[in-house]
Design a protein around this motif. Structure first.
Motif, mmCIF file in Angstrom:
data_model
loop_
_atom_site.group_PDB
_atom_site.id
_atom_site.type_symbol
_atom_site.label_atom_id
_atom_site.label_comp_id
_atom_site.label_asym_id
_atom_site.label_seq_id
_atom_site.Cartn_x
_atom_site.Cartn_y
_atom_site.Cartn_z
ATOM 1 N N THR A 117 -12.516 -61.441 47.783
ATOM 2 C CA THR A 117 -13.240 -60.167 48.000
ATOM 3 C C THR A 117 -14.381 -60.305 48.991
ATOM 4 O O THR A 117 -14.952 -59.324 49.427
ATOM 5 C CB THR A 117 -13.870 -59.673 46.687
ATOM 6 O OG1 THR A 117 -14.869 -60.620 46.290
ATOM 7 C CG2 THR A 117 -12.859 -59.489 45.589
ATOM 8 N N GLY A 131 -17.165 -60.803 48.219
ATOM 9 C CA GLY A 131 -18.340 -60.264 47.505
ATOM 10 C C GLY A 131 -18.875 -58.981 48.125
ATOM 11 O O GLY A 131 -20.034 -58.613 47.914
ATOM 12 N N GLY A 140 -20.112 -56.092 45.766
ATOM 13 C CA GLY A 140 -21.390 -56.505 45.155
ATOM 14 C C GLY A 140 -22.523 -56.406 46.165
ATOM 15 O O GLY A 140 -23.632 -55.969 45.828
ATOM 16 N N ALA A 154 -22.724 -54.332 48.648
ATOM 17 C CA ALA A 154 -23.067 -52.910 48.819
ATOM 18 C C ALA A 154 -24.006 -52.474 47.687
ATOM 19 O O ALA A 154 -24.967 -51.729 47.913
ATOM 20 C CB ALA A 154 -21.811 -52.053 48.846
ATOM 21 N N MET A 209 -25.553 -51.393 54.903
ATOM 22 C CA MET A 209 -24.708 -50.858 53.832
ATOM 23 C C MET A 209 -23.488 -50.136 54.401
ATOM 24 O O MET A 209 -22.387 -50.218 53.842
ATOM 25 C CB MET A 209 -25.520 -49.915 52.950
ATOM 26 C CG MET A 209 -24.689 -49.306 51.880
ATOM 27 S SD MET A 209 -25.572 -49.037 50.399
ATOM 28 C CE MET A 209 -24.348 -48.140 49.489
ATOM 29 N N ALA A 240 -19.956 -51.473 53.374
ATOM 30 C CA ALA A 240 -19.040 -50.595 52.624
ATOM 31 C C ALA A 240 -17.737 -50.408 53.414
ATOM 32 O O ALA A 240 -16.643 -50.367 52.827
ATOM 33 C CB ALA A 240 -19.702 -49.244 52.357
ATOM 34 N N HIS A 243 -15.804 -53.562 53.040
ATOM 35 C CA HIS A 243 -15.268 -53.590 51.674
ATOM 36 C C HIS A 243 -14.003 -52.728 51.589
ATOM 37 O O HIS A 243 -13.005 -53.125 50.977
ATOM 38 C CB HIS A 243 -16.353 -53.099 50.717
ATOM 39 C CG HIS A 243 -15.913 -52.864 49.307
ATOM 40 N ND1 HIS A 243 -15.398 -53.854 48.515
ATOM 41 C CD2 HIS A 243 -15.918 -51.735 48.546
ATOM 42 C CE1 HIS A 243 -15.107 -53.341 47.318
ATOM 43 N NE2 HIS A 243 -15.408 -52.061 47.324
ATOM 44 N N ARG A 254 -5.077 -48.525 40.735
ATOM 45 C CA ARG A 254 -6.421 -48.370 41.296
ATOM 46 C C ARG A 254 -6.512 -47.201 42.280
ATOM 47 O O ARG A 254 -7.512 -47.078 42.979
ATOM 48 C CB ARG A 254 -6.838 -49.671 41.991
ATOM 49 C CG ARG A 254 -6.880 -50.859 41.051
ATOM 50 C CD ARG A 254 -7.261 -52.134 41.742
ATOM 51 N NE ARG A 254 -7.415 -53.223 40.778
ATOM 52 C CZ ARG A 254 -6.429 -53.964 40.316
ATOM 53 N NH1 ARG A 254 -5.199 -53.726 40.721
ATOM 54 N NH2 ARG A 254 -6.655 -54.920 39.442
ATOM 55 N N TRP A 263 -9.814 -45.882 44.553
ATOM 56 C CA TRP A 263 -9.759 -45.867 46.025
ATOM 57 C C TRP A 263 -10.368 -44.563 46.549
ATOM 58 O O TRP A 263 -11.183 -44.557 47.463
ATOM 59 C CB TRP A 263 -8.297 -46.037 46.447
ATOM 60 C CG TRP A 263 -7.955 -45.791 47.885
ATOM 61 C CD1 TRP A 263 -7.272 -44.721 48.373
ATOM 62 C CD2 TRP A 263 -8.240 -46.638 49.017
ATOM 63 N NE1 TRP A 263 -7.106 -44.843 49.739
ATOM 64 C CE2 TRP A 263 -7.695 -46.013 50.158
ATOM 65 C CE3 TRP A 263 -8.908 -47.841 49.175
ATOM 66 C CZ2 TRP A 263 -7.791 -46.550 51.438
ATOM 67 C CZ3 TRP A 263 -9.001 -48.380 50.458
ATOM 68 C CH2 TRP A 263 -8.451 -47.740 51.559
ATOM 69 N N THR A 306 -22.348 -42.629 51.924
ATOM 70 C CA THR A 306 -23.178 -43.616 52.627
ATOM 71 C C THR A 306 -23.454 -43.127 54.056
ATOM 72 O O THR A 306 -24.579 -43.251 54.554
ATOM 73 C CB THR A 306 -22.466 -44.990 52.664
ATOM 74 O OG1 THR A 306 -22.029 -45.303 51.344
ATOM 75 C CG2 THR A 306 -23.375 -46.087 53.148
ATOM 76 N N VAL A 359 -8.204 -57.007 42.229
ATOM 77 C CA VAL A 359 -6.791 -57.397 42.414
ATOM 78 C C VAL A 359 -6.661 -58.902 42.603
ATOM 79 O O VAL A 359 -7.429 -59.516 43.337
ATOM 80 C CB VAL A 359 -6.124 -56.752 43.656
ATOM 81 C CG1 VAL A 359 -5.597 -55.398 43.357
ATOM 82 C CG2 VAL A 359 -6.995 -56.810 44.866
HETATM 83 C C1 HEM Z 1 -20.466 -47.797 48.931
HETATM 84 C C2 HEM Z 1 -20.562 -48.360 47.826
HETATM 85 C C3 HEM Z 1 -19.556 -49.232 47.093
HETATM 86 C C4 HEM Z 1 -19.891 -50.116 46.140
HETATM 87 C C5 HEM Z 1 -21.300 -50.424 45.647
HETATM 88 C C6 HEM Z 1 -18.670 -50.727 45.668
HETATM 89 C C7 HEM Z 1 -18.599 -51.741 44.718
HETATM 90 C C8 HEM Z 1 -17.455 -52.403 44.347
HETATM 91 C C9 HEM Z 1 -17.394 -53.657 43.607
HETATM 92 C C10 HEM Z 1 -18.606 -54.450 43.120
HETATM 93 C C11 HEM Z 1 -16.091 -53.976 43.439
HETATM 94 C C12 HEM Z 1 -15.549 -55.251 42.780
HETATM 95 C C13 HEM Z 1 -14.963 -56.196 43.824
HETATM 96 C C14 HEM Z 1 -15.785 -56.542 45.021
HETATM 97 O O1 HEM Z 1 -16.956 -56.943 44.877
HETATM 98 O O2 HEM Z 1 -15.278 -56.400 46.147
HETATM 99 C C15 HEM Z 1 -15.295 -52.901 44.004
HETATM 100 C C16 HEM Z 1 -13.924 -52.788 43.935
HETATM 101 C C17 HEM Z 1 -13.208 -51.747 44.476
HETATM 102 N N1 HEM Z 1 -13.642 -50.858 45.416
HETATM 103 FE FE1 HEM Z 1 -15.596 -50.540 45.862
HETATM 104 N N2 HEM Z 1 -17.591 -50.173 46.310
HETATM 105 C C18 HEM Z 1 -18.087 -49.271 47.225
HETATM 106 C C19 HEM Z 1 -17.315 -48.569 48.145
HETATM 107 C C20 HEM Z 1 -15.922 -48.565 48.174
HETATM 108 C C21 HEM Z 1 -15.101 -47.997 49.215
HETATM 109 C C22 HEM Z 1 -15.651 -47.386 50.498
HETATM 110 C C23 HEM Z 1 -13.788 -48.138 48.815
HETATM 111 C C24 HEM Z 1 -12.536 -47.679 49.506
HETATM 112 C C25 HEM Z 1 -12.392 -46.658 50.251
HETATM 113 C C26 HEM Z 1 -13.779 -48.810 47.540
HETATM 114 C C27 HEM Z 1 -12.658 -49.079 46.770
HETATM 115 C C28 HEM Z 1 -12.615 -50.033 45.775
HETATM 116 C C29 HEM Z 1 -11.454 -50.348 44.974
HETATM 117 C C30 HEM Z 1 -10.097 -49.638 45.015
HETATM 118 C C31 HEM Z 1 -11.825 -51.419 44.162
HETATM 119 C C32 HEM Z 1 -10.931 -52.112 43.097
HETATM 120 C C33 HEM Z 1 -9.908 -52.979 43.694
HETATM 121 C C34 HEM Z 1 -10.344 -54.390 43.952
HETATM 122 O O3 HEM Z 1 -11.480 -54.749 43.753
HETATM 123 O O4 HEM Z 1 -9.509 -55.168 44.392
HETATM 124 N N3 HEM Z 1 -15.087 -49.089 47.201
HETATM 125 N N4 HEM Z 1 -16.155 -51.975 44.585
#
Ligand code: HEM
Length: 471
Positions: free
Chosen positions: A62, A64, A67, A69, A122, A126, A129, A143, A147, A157, A242
């Motif tokens: 990942t 990180g 985290g 963000a 950020m 993001a 990420h 998921r 998404w 953001t 995942v």
């Molecule tokens: C802007 C603030 C965001 C925060 C604080 C945030 C935070 C997180 C965190 C902590 C995780 C756990 C895994 C990791 O650290 O990568 C995660 C997973 C995930 N995020 Fe975000 N996220 C943000 C934005 C997004 C965006 C822009 C997307 C997609 C368009 C997204 C889609 C997902 C999905 C589908 C998961 C679960 C699947 C996986 O972790 O493999 N997130 N997110």
């Protein structure tokens, strides 16, 4: 074990004490300190499950980024509240407040820098990420809803950055927001009305500053915090991050799990500390920009939107405004939302770039985007002239729908060509097409930031003499 420590050095004793306090917790607290540690543990276990698959610990799964963000959001909230003590959202006061903050308030410049750079970071984090989730197939069932929550978080953001952009009330802020909100005007029928609501009047002024301030300090952060909590809860509900699938056949090895405390939490702590150190050092070295006081009578040339909108501003130079500012962004957003339904292959979840073949296709698509996009920009600038070639058609058709149809045909041709050439699956080819579009968008943004000068003409970035401020 405790006795053997009595003869050791103080530093070894300290490490041993920290080690024991993290790894060897008693089941029942024997002191006030142990009770506090247990409370901390239970706080952590409100966010995380008590165990996670061992594969989750691998940084390259990942990076990180999610985290990070969340950490940046925390820095933004803390520094944002500090800035509120020194800022008044009125055109008569705002700019002087920022000057005063930078010169008379202890650490005022540093707090402003931290807030400014964390906001920009950020956006980048993001976005990265989102790419990580895309390239590891983290958007697929179960998921797919998270998404969409993520996409909303990314849009918020952007909204938070854009509304914050205006607050210093300098030339940069005033004109970037004038150009940025000008994009809304191109929406048919309701565009002008939406623009007037956002601006609180016909142009950027006192009402706009107040509107943006309210959105920036209350509405958007509240929406983001609520959605983030939901995002985290959903991650747990969907079975965590995942990881590559283990076949269900009997005799197959089960996923090995480790306890969240200390294994995951320690790694998160390291990522957080490195990020905080990096952003702090950067903010100590580089000041957030501040130009002269906003002057509605003197527009800079070129007048550019904030950097994250420059890809769209660049599109405006090549397509009819309706297509550039509305049709293409809407199609892109729609495609992102529908992605889990185009690409539902569960076998490659948790595998970066789907497969070895997928990786090669993605690399090739990136190369084609990297070379093809500047060539198309140059061709449109110096050779192609749809309006002149099709004078009898309205410009929406000649300069909008015709070039759009050609781009879509090129994309369909690319999809078909890649699929056949590599004998690839749908999900590998969807990924290659996504990479092509992503590279094109990044190249357009770079052209918009560094290669456009006065009158938005093409120029070399080092040709500073042409980047003058005009009237
Ligand atoms: C802007 C603030 C965001 C925060 C604080 C945030 C935070 C997180 C965190 C902590 C995780 C756990 C895994 C990791 O650290 O990568 C995660 C997973 C995930 N995020 Fe975000 N996220 C943000 C934005 C997004 C965006 C822009 C997307 C997609 C368009 C997204 C889609 C997902 C999905 C589908 C998961 C679960 C699947 C996986 O972790 O493999 N997130 N997110």
């Amino acid at each position: 074990m405790a006795d053997s420590n009595t003869a050791s050095q103080p530093s070894t004793r300290f490490v041993s004490r920290v080690w024991r306090s993290i790894f060897r917790r008693p089941l029942v607290p024997r002191s006030d300190r142990e009770r506090k540690l247990m409370v901390l543990d239970s706080l952590i276990l409100h966010i995380h499950p008590s165990t996670v698959p061992e594969k989750t610990l691998q940084l390259s799964l990942t990076w990180g980024l999610g985290g990070m963000a969340a950490i940046l959001m925390t820095i933004l909230l803390v520094t944002g509240v500090m800035l509120m003590f020194a800022y008044t959202p009125s055109p008569a006061q705002a700019y002087n407040d920022i000057l005063n903050l930078q010169t008379n308030v202890w650490f005022g410049q540093l707090v402003r820098n931290l807030h400014h750079w964390s906001g920009n970071a950020m956006l980048v984090v993001a976005f990265l990420h989102m790419l990580r989730v895309f390239f590891t197939g983290g958007f697929r069932e179960p998921r797919q809803f998270n998404w969409i929550v993520g996409i909303t978080l990314l849009l918020l953001t952007v909204g938070a950055n854009f509304t914050g952009y205006l607050l210093p009330w300098d030339q940069l802020a005033y004109w970037a927001v004038t150009v940025g909100t000008g994009l809304v005007e191109y929406i048919p029928l309701v565009g002008k009305w939406i623009q007037t609501v956002i601006l609180g009047g016909p142009e950027v002024g006192a009402a706009t500053l107040l509107n943006f301030y309210g959105l920036h300090i209350a509405l958007i952060p509240i929406a983001m915090l609520s959605l983030m909590s939901y995002h985290f809860w959903r991650i747990r509900k969907d079975g965590g991050v995942v990881i590559p699938r283990v076949p269900d056949e009997p005799g197959e090895q089960k996923v090995s799990r480790v306890t969240t405390i200390p294994h995951l939490v320690l790694r998160e702590l390291v990522v957080a500390l490195v990020l905080i150190a990096a952003i702090l050092l950067f903010s100590m070295a580089v000041n957030a920009p501040l130009e002269e006081l906003a002057n509605p009578d003197v527009s800079p040339n070129p007048a550019k939107a904030p950097w994250y909108f420059l890809g769209i501003q660049e599109l405006l130079l090549h397509f009819h405004p309706l297509v550039a500012a509305l049709v293409i962004p809407t199609l892109t957003l729609g495609a992102l939302i529908l992605l889990p339904y185009f690409d539902a292959d569960l076998d490659s979840v948790g595998v970066w770039f789907r497969s070895y073949k997928g990786r090669r296709m993605a690399l090739e698509a990136a190369m084609i985007g990297l070379v093809g996009t500047p060539l198309l920009v140059l061709a449109d600038e110096f050779v192609i002239d749809f309006v002149g070639w099709l004078p009898s058609l309205p410009t929406l058709v000649s300069n909008g729908l015709v070039p759009l149809a050609m781009v879509l045909l090129l994309l369909i041709g690319f999809y078909d060509w890649m699929k056949k050439r590599f004998a690839a699956t749908n999900c590998e080819t969807v990924q290659a097409t996504f990479v092509l579009l992503l590279t094109a968008f990044i190249v357009l943004t770079i052209v918009g930031i560094w290669f456009r000068g006065p009158g938005m003409a093409l120029m070399w970035p080092w040709d500073v003499s042409s980047a003058v401020v005009g009237h």
